[in-house]
Structures are given as structure tokens and as C-alpha cells.
Scaffold this motif. Structure first.
Motif, PDB file in Angstrom:
ATOM      1  N   ASN A   1       0.675  46.911 -31.032  1.00  0.00           N
ATOM      2  CA  ASN A   1       0.043  45.732 -30.430  1.00  0.00           C
ATOM      3  C   ASN A   1      -1.429  45.654 -30.811  1.00  0.00           C
ATOM      4  N   ASP A   2      -2.116  46.772 -30.701  1.00  0.00           N
ATOM      5  CA  ASP A   2      -3.538  46.787 -31.016  1.00  0.00           C
ATOM      6  C   ASP A   2      -3.782  46.441 -32.486  1.00  0.00           C
ATOM      7  N   THR A   3      -2.896  46.924 -33.367  1.00  0.00           N
ATOM      8  CA  THR A   3      -3.015  46.600 -34.792  1.00  0.00           C
ATOM      9  C   THR A   3      -2.829  45.107 -35.014  1.00  0.00           C
ATOM     10  N   GLU A   4      -1.835  44.543 -34.361  1.00  0.00           N
ATOM     11  CA  GLU A   4      -1.562  43.111 -34.507  1.00  0.00           C
ATOM     12  C   GLU A   4      -2.721  42.269 -34.009  1.00  0.00           C
ATOM     13  N   ASN A   5      -3.361  42.685 -32.928  1.00  0.00           N
ATOM     14  CA  ASN A   5      -4.434  41.895 -32.323  1.00  0.00           C
ATOM     15  C   ASN A   5      -5.799  42.122 -32.955  1.00  0.00           C
ATOM     16  N   ALA A   6      -5.936  43.143 -33.785  1.00  0.00           N
ATOM     17  CA  ALA A   6      -7.230  43.438 -34.412  1.00  0.00           C
ATOM     18  C   ALA A   6      -7.511  42.472 -35.558  1.00  0.00           C
ATOM     19  N   GLY A   7      -8.778  42.257 -35.833  1.00  0.00           N
ATOM     20  CA  GLY A   7      -9.163  41.435 -36.966  1.00  0.00           C
ATOM     21  C   GLY A   7      -8.923  42.157 -38.280  1.00  0.00           C
ATOM     22  N   ALA A   8      -9.109  43.477 -38.266  1.00  0.00           N
ATOM     23  CA  ALA A   8      -8.876  44.305 -39.453  1.00  0.00           C
ATOM     24  C   ALA A   8      -8.549  45.718 -38.993  1.00  0.00           C
ATOM     25  N   VAL A   9      -7.741  46.393 -39.807  1.00  0.00           N
ATOM     26  CA  VAL A   9      -7.358  47.781 -39.524  1.00  0.00           C
ATOM     27  C   VAL A   9      -7.401  48.532 -40.847  1.00  0.00           C
ATOM     28  N   PHE A  10      -7.997  49.722 -40.826  1.00  0.00           N
ATOM     29  CA  PHE A  10      -8.075  50.494 -42.057  1.00  0.00           C
ATOM     30  C   PHE A  10      -8.053  51.982 -41.754  1.00  0.00           C
ATOM     31  N   VAL A  11      -7.683  52.737 -42.775  1.00  0.00           N
ATOM     32  CA  VAL A  11      -7.790  54.189 -42.700  1.00  0.00           C
ATOM     33  C   VAL A  11      -9.154  54.512 -43.290  1.00  0.00           C
ATOM     34  N   GLY A  12      -9.944  55.255 -42.553  1.00  0.00           N
ATOM     35  CA  GLY A  12     -11.265  55.628 -43.029  1.00  0.00           C
ATOM     36  C   GLY A  12     -11.431  57.129 -43.088  1.00  0.00           C
ATOM     37  N   ARG A  13     -12.278  57.558 -44.006  1.00  0.00           N
ATOM     38  CA  ARG A  13     -12.606  58.976 -44.121  1.00  0.00           C
ATOM     39  C   ARG A  13     -13.959  59.179 -43.441  1.00  0.00           C
ATOM     40  N   VAL A  14     -14.030  60.168 -42.573  1.00  0.00           N
ATOM     41  CA  VAL A  14     -15.272  60.463 -41.860  1.00  0.00           C
ATOM     42  C   VAL A  14     -16.269  61.065 -42.842  1.00  0.00           C
ATOM     43  N   ALA A  37      -8.993  53.084 -38.013  1.00  0.00           N
ATOM     44  CA  ALA A  37     -10.028  52.343 -37.293  1.00  0.00           C
ATOM     45  C   ALA A  37      -9.665  50.867 -37.221  1.00  0.00           C
ATOM     46  N   MET A  38     -10.205  50.219 -36.222  1.00  0.00           N
ATOM     47  CA  MET A  38      -9.950  48.787 -36.038  1.00  0.00           C
ATOM     48  C   MET A  38     -11.261  48.036 -35.862  1.00  0.00           C
ATOM     49  N   ILE A  39     -11.259  46.837 -36.389  1.00  0.00           N
ATOM     50  CA  ILE A  39     -12.371  45.917 -36.190  1.00  0.00           C
ATOM     51  C   ILE A  39     -11.799  44.780 -35.354  1.00  0.00           C
ATOM     52  N   PRO A  40     -12.330  44.558 -34.162  1.00  0.00           N
ATOM     53  CA  PRO A  40     -11.766  43.501 -33.315  1.00  0.00           C
ATOM     54  C   PRO A  40     -11.984  42.114 -33.913  1.00  0.00           C
ATOM     55  N   GLN A  41     -11.150  41.182 -33.485  1.00  0.00           N
ATOM     56  CA  GLN A  41     -11.297  39.795 -33.950  1.00  0.00           C
ATOM     57  C   GLN A  41     -12.685  39.274 -33.606  1.00  0.00           C
ATOM     58  N   ASP A  42     -13.190  39.650 -32.443  1.00  0.00           N
ATOM     59  CA  ASP A  42     -14.516  39.221 -32.010  1.00  0.00           C
ATOM     60  C   ASP A  42     -15.435  40.433 -32.024  1.00  0.00           C
ATOM     61  N   ALA A  43     -16.212  40.582 -33.074  1.00  0.00           N
ATOM     62  CA  ALA A  43     -17.086  41.751 -33.230  1.00  0.00           C
ATOM     63  C   ALA A  43     -18.128  41.836 -32.115  1.00  0.00           C
ATOM     64  N   ALA A  44     -18.364  40.750 -31.399  1.00  0.00           N
ATOM     65  CA  ALA A  44     -19.325  40.764 -30.302  1.00  0.00           C
ATOM     66  C   ALA A  44     -18.852  41.667 -29.157  1.00  0.00           C
ATOM     67  N   THR A  45     -17.562  42.027 -29.142  1.00  0.00           N
ATOM     68  CA  THR A  45     -17.046  42.896 -28.086  1.00  0.00           C
ATOM     69  C   THR A  45     -17.404  44.363 -28.327  1.00  0.00           C
ATOM     70  N   LEU A  46     -17.888  44.688 -29.517  1.00  0.00           N
ATOM     71  CA  LEU A  46     -18.280  46.061 -29.826  1.00  0.00           C
ATOM     72  C   LEU A  46     -19.619  46.373 -29.178  1.00  0.00           C
TER      73      LEU A  46
END
Length: 164
Positions: free
Chosen positions: A32-45, A125-134
Motif C-alpha cells: 500500500n505504501d509503495t502504491e501511494n508513494a510518489g517514488a520508491v527506490f532502493v538506495g545505498r547508504v 526508500a520512498m518519496i511521498p506524493q506531497d514532499a511538504a509532508t517530510l
């Protein structure tokens, strides 16, 4: 009289169970969270920074008098800070994922599933549809509970094989 005893026992049971129930971590739904996110990616720390745990320690000391079961107390404040991710594989939102991303980790050290980043580790990691929520200074989120989700574990293992 019997009804009153049953009600009394039920109320006492709920009163005793309430603190334990308060510490049950929330169920997350990675799909669900993946579907609702604006973007989803695998990131390396690429970097990990610990932050001042003073606020976390103060909250832990305030909770200490409550005797909450499972509360790690000040130990929860040992892992607290920010980390930086470089995208390694884009799952969703190719047009959005650019550059490096900063996220907070173990932001809530009590009653949450934590994940401690290490340089070189992979995370979804996920980037929300509305980045203002971060929150300020953060450009992505990494949900600790998602990192152990079976589907996400498979994705992380595949990316680790492709990009060791």
C-alpha cells in the motif's frame, strides 16, 4: 452480582493489558505504501550521522515512571540520526528520483520497528506524493518495518546481486 464480577474482571484485564497494547508497533503495509508513494527506490547508504539524543533521552525519562512493558528507555536513544542514500535501483517514479536523499532513522525509538543504517547497506526508500509532508532537512523516508517485509527483502537481495 455475577455480572458485576465479570465486568470487574474484564475491566481489570483491560487495565492490565492497556500498557502492553500501547507498545504494539503499528502494522505497515509495504505494498500500500509503495502504491501511494510518489517514488520508491532502493538506495545505498553513503553516510550516517548520529544526532543529539537529548530530546529522546528526556522523553525516555518521562516515560520511566509509567513502567511500560517493552520500553527500552534511554537505550532507544543510542541509534538516532540521519543518513544519506544514493539511488541504486528505481522501483517507481523514474522521473522523480534524482541525486542523493537524506532520511531520519529510528526517529521514534519507542514502540516502533527500527532499522539502523550502515554505510554500504541497501534500503528501500520512498518519496511521498506531497514532499511538504517530510520533516525539515529530510528528502525521503525509510520505514524500518518495510526493510524486513518479505517482498522488500527479495527486492533488496536482487539489487545486492546486481550491484554488489
Amino acid at each position: 452480582m455475577v455480572k458485576m464480577r465479570i465486568l470487574g474482571l474484564a475491566a481489570a484485564g483491560l487495565a492490565l493489558a492497556a500498557p502492553a497494547m500501547a507498545c504494539v508497533s503499528t502494522t505497515t503495509n509495504a505494498s500500500n505504501d509503495t502504491e501511494n508513494a510518489g517514488a520508491v527506490f532502493v538506495g545505498r547508504v553513503t553516510a550516517v550521522e548520529r544526532t543529539d539524543p537529548a530530546e529522546c533521552i528526556a522523553a525516555a525519562r518521562n516515560r520511566a515512571s509509567m513502567n511500560l512493558p517493552g520500553d527500552p528507555g534511554e537505550r532507544a536513544c543510542e541509534a538516532f540520526g540521519f543518513a544519506t542514500l544514493e539511488p541504486a535501483w528505481i522501483i517507481k517514479g523514474e522521473e522523480v528520483v534524482r541525486g542523493t536523499y537524506r532520511f531520519s532513522w529510528n526517529q521514534l525509538g519507542f514502540c516502533s520497528v527500527g532499522w539502523t543504517p550502515e554505510v554500504g547497506a541497501l534500503a528501500i526508500a520512498m518519496i511521498p506524493q506531497d514532499a511538504a509532508t517530510l520533516r525539515e532537512g529530510v528528502s525521503a523516508t525509510v520505514e524500518g518495518a518495510h526493510q524486513s517485509d518479505p517482498l522488500f527483502r527479495i527486492i533488496l537481495e536482487l539489487v545486492a546481486e546486481i550491484q554488489p
